[in-house]
Design a protein around this motif. Structure first.
Motif, PDB file in Angstrom:
ATOM      1  N   UNK A  13       8.303   0.435  -2.038  1.00 58.84           N
ATOM      2  CA  UNK A  13       7.750  -0.614  -1.174  1.00 58.84           C
ATOM      3  C   UNK A  13       6.749  -1.488  -1.927  1.00 58.84           C
ATOM      4  N   UNK A  14       5.912  -0.876  -2.775  1.00 58.87           N
ATOM      5  CA  UNK A  14       4.876  -1.665  -3.452  1.00 58.87           C
ATOM      6  C   UNK A  14       5.421  -2.470  -4.639  1.00 58.87           C
ATOM      7  N   UNK A  15       6.736  -2.354  -4.896  1.00 59.05           N
ATOM      8  CA  UNK A  15       7.310  -3.138  -5.994  1.00 59.05           C
ATOM      9  C   UNK A  15       7.908  -4.457  -5.500  1.00 59.05           C
ATOM     10  N   UNK A  16       7.933  -4.676  -4.191  1.00 58.84           N
ATOM     11  CA  UNK A  16       8.538  -5.906  -3.664  1.00 58.84           C
ATOM     12  C   UNK A  16       7.646  -7.115  -3.965  1.00 58.84           C
TER      13      UNK A  16
ATOM     14  N   UNK B 281       0.807  -1.221   0.000  1.00 59.77           N
ATOM     15  CA  UNK B 281       0.000   0.000   0.000  1.00 59.77           C
ATOM     16  C   UNK B 281       0.840   1.271   0.000  1.00 59.77           C
ATOM     17  N   UNK B 282       2.156   1.122  -0.076  1.00 64.50           N
ATOM     18  CA  UNK B 282       3.018   2.313   0.052  1.00 64.50           C
ATOM     19  C   UNK B 282       3.818   2.567  -1.221  1.00 64.50           C
ATOM     20  N   UNK B 283       3.608   3.733  -1.788  1.00 64.93           N
ATOM     21  CA  UNK B 283       4.406   4.140  -2.947  1.00 64.93           C
ATOM     22  C   UNK B 283       5.550   5.027  -2.476  1.00 64.93           C
ATOM     23  N   UNK B 284       6.369   4.441  -1.623  1.00 64.13           N
ATOM     24  CA  UNK B 284       7.518   5.163  -1.082  1.00 64.13           C
ATOM     25  C   UNK B 284       8.689   4.200  -1.029  1.00 64.13           C
ATOM     26  N   UNK B 285       9.885   4.741  -0.816  1.00 62.90           N
ATOM     27  CA  UNK B 285      11.052   3.871  -0.684  1.00 62.90           C
ATOM     28  C   UNK B 285      10.854   2.926   0.493  1.00 62.90           C
ATOM     29  N   UNK B 286      11.246   1.678   0.309  1.00 64.14           N
ATOM     30  CA  UNK B 286      11.026   0.676   1.352  1.00 64.14           C
ATOM     31  C   UNK B 286      11.718   1.074   2.652  1.00 64.14           C
ATOM     32  N   UNK B 287      12.887   1.688   2.555  1.00 58.92           N
ATOM     33  CA  UNK B 287      13.600   2.081   3.780  1.00 58.92           C
ATOM     34  C   UNK B 287      12.785   3.090   4.585  1.00 58.92           C
ATOM     35  N   UNK B 288      12.201   4.071   3.896  1.00 62.75           N
ATOM     36  CA  UNK B 288      11.464   5.094   4.642  1.00 62.75           C
ATOM     37  C   UNK B 288      10.207   4.507   5.280  1.00 62.75           C
ATOM     38  N   UNK B 289       9.630   3.476   4.678  1.00 61.00           N
ATOM     39  CA  UNK B 289       8.463   2.819   5.293  1.00 61.00           C
ATOM     40  C   UNK B 289       8.895   2.056   6.547  1.00 61.00           C
ATOM     41  N   UNK B 290      10.015   1.336   6.437  1.00 57.99           N
ATOM     42  CA  UNK B 290      10.484   0.545   7.585  1.00 57.99           C
ATOM     43  C   UNK B 290      10.871   1.432   8.762  1.00 57.99           C
ATOM     44  N   UNK B 291      11.306   2.657   8.477  1.00 58.44           N
ATOM     45  CA  UNK B 291      11.741   3.563   9.549  1.00 58.44           C
ATOM     46  C   UNK B 291      10.611   4.448  10.077  1.00 58.44           C
ATOM     47  N   UNK B 292       9.453   4.426   9.414  1.00 58.45           N
ATOM     48  CA  UNK B 292       8.342   5.290   9.835  1.00 58.45           C
ATOM     49  C   UNK B 292       7.669   4.682  11.072  1.00 58.45           C
TER      50      UNK B 292
END
Ligand SMILES: [Zn+2]
Length: 295
Positions: free
Chosen positions: A188-191, A150-161
């Motif tokens: 994140x949504x491309x994984x 559900x996140x169109x952001x860099x995976x790192x920034x999601x994990x750190x949020x």
């Protein structure tokens, strides 16, 4: 900076020794870490009996018999040391809590930390706004996969949020992403499902392994002992060979902070221009032409 292995470990040690203790007095040098003026804080906490200790993300929660709560956050780091008997305060202390049985807790912060009083029935804007604790039962493979999808952001920034998932910080993140073989700037949504599953397993095993050793070696536990975890793989190892393939580790810009990657083992898939220097990924809709934005 203490992250979830250190905080969980500290909370577990507190849970073994603090329940049943009654606060008698508080010495205050660090007024800025309180959420009340010192006199009001003293009046609120003295006489409280601690019923239990738990943690959520980077917050340690003392539940009192009165249903009031005391919340501790070491922020950039600090020492929280328990002494069974009265004595000289520890160097660098900001708060000293004295219990009625003569034992005491000395709290020091390397930078501004928090020790907040929350009356029964009230919420705390920071601690109660946290996302799923990554060492709790709520953090499951399915939850992680759906959250990343559900996140169109860099995976790192999601994990750190911390409002999404609480507990991972800027020390453990580099090795987690390396061990999972994922570039920090991947969307994140491309994984794929397999990548999400591998990331989940890596987060769990890495953080639980560190917690079992009472956290990182540069942090102190409740008895002023260093943690036993010193297993950096590529974090802060710029220029050194990747332990898997020998390619030199690179330090790259990832949003507002730095990331450490092996450019061979962690590919930024989906990028046509192969840019490794993409920036601004922490912002919604930030331009990163090398990464597919999906549909
Ligand atoms: Zn490599």
């Amino acid at each position: 900076m203490p992250e979830i292995p250190e905080i969980h470990s500290l909370a577990r040690q507190m849970e073994q020794v603090l329940p049943g203790k009654q606060l008698q007095s508080v010495d205050i040098k660090g007024e800025k870490c309180l959420n009340l003026p010192p006199e009001a804080f003293r009046a609120a906490v003295c006489g409280q009996v601690i019923r239990s200790v738990s943690s959520h993300g980077k917050w340690i929660i003392w539940q009192c018999d009165s249903e009031d709560r005391l919340l501790l956050n070491l922020n950039m780091g600090g020492e929280t040391v328990f002494y069974p008997e009265p004595g000289e305060p520890r160097k660098g202390w900001r708060l000293q809590l004295h219990f009625t049985d003569g034992s005491r807790l000395s709290i020091g912060f390397w930078w501004l930390g928090y020790f907040h009083f929350v009356p029964a029935g009230q919420t705390h804007p920071m601690a109660d706004g946290l996302g799923v604790d990554v060492l709790s039962g709520d953090f499951t493979p399915q939850w992680l996969r759906e959250t990343l999808k559900a996140k169109k952001k860099a995976v790192k920034s999601v994990l750190l949020d911390q409002r999404v998932m609480a507990g991972i910080g800027n020390y453990y993140i580099h090795d987690i992403l390396f061990l999972a073989g994922i570039h920090p700037l991947r969307q994140a949504d491309s994984l794929s499902a397999a990548e999400c599953a591998r990331l989940y397993e890596t987060i769990r095993s890495r953080l639980e392994g560190a917690e079992a050793l009472r956290g990182a070696a540069y942090e102190r536990d409740l008895y002023d002992q260093p943690g036993g975890f010193a297993g950096d793989v590529i974090a802060y190892q710029e220029g050194r060979p990747c332990p898997r393939c020998g390619t030199p580790i690179e330090k790259i810009q990832t949003g507002s902070n730095a990331g450490y990657i092996c450019p061979h083992c962690q590919r930024q898939k989906g990028g046509r221009n192969g840019s490794k220097r993409a920036v601004g990924t922490g912002k919604k809709g930030a331009g990163n032409p090398g990464v597919s934005q999906g549909t």
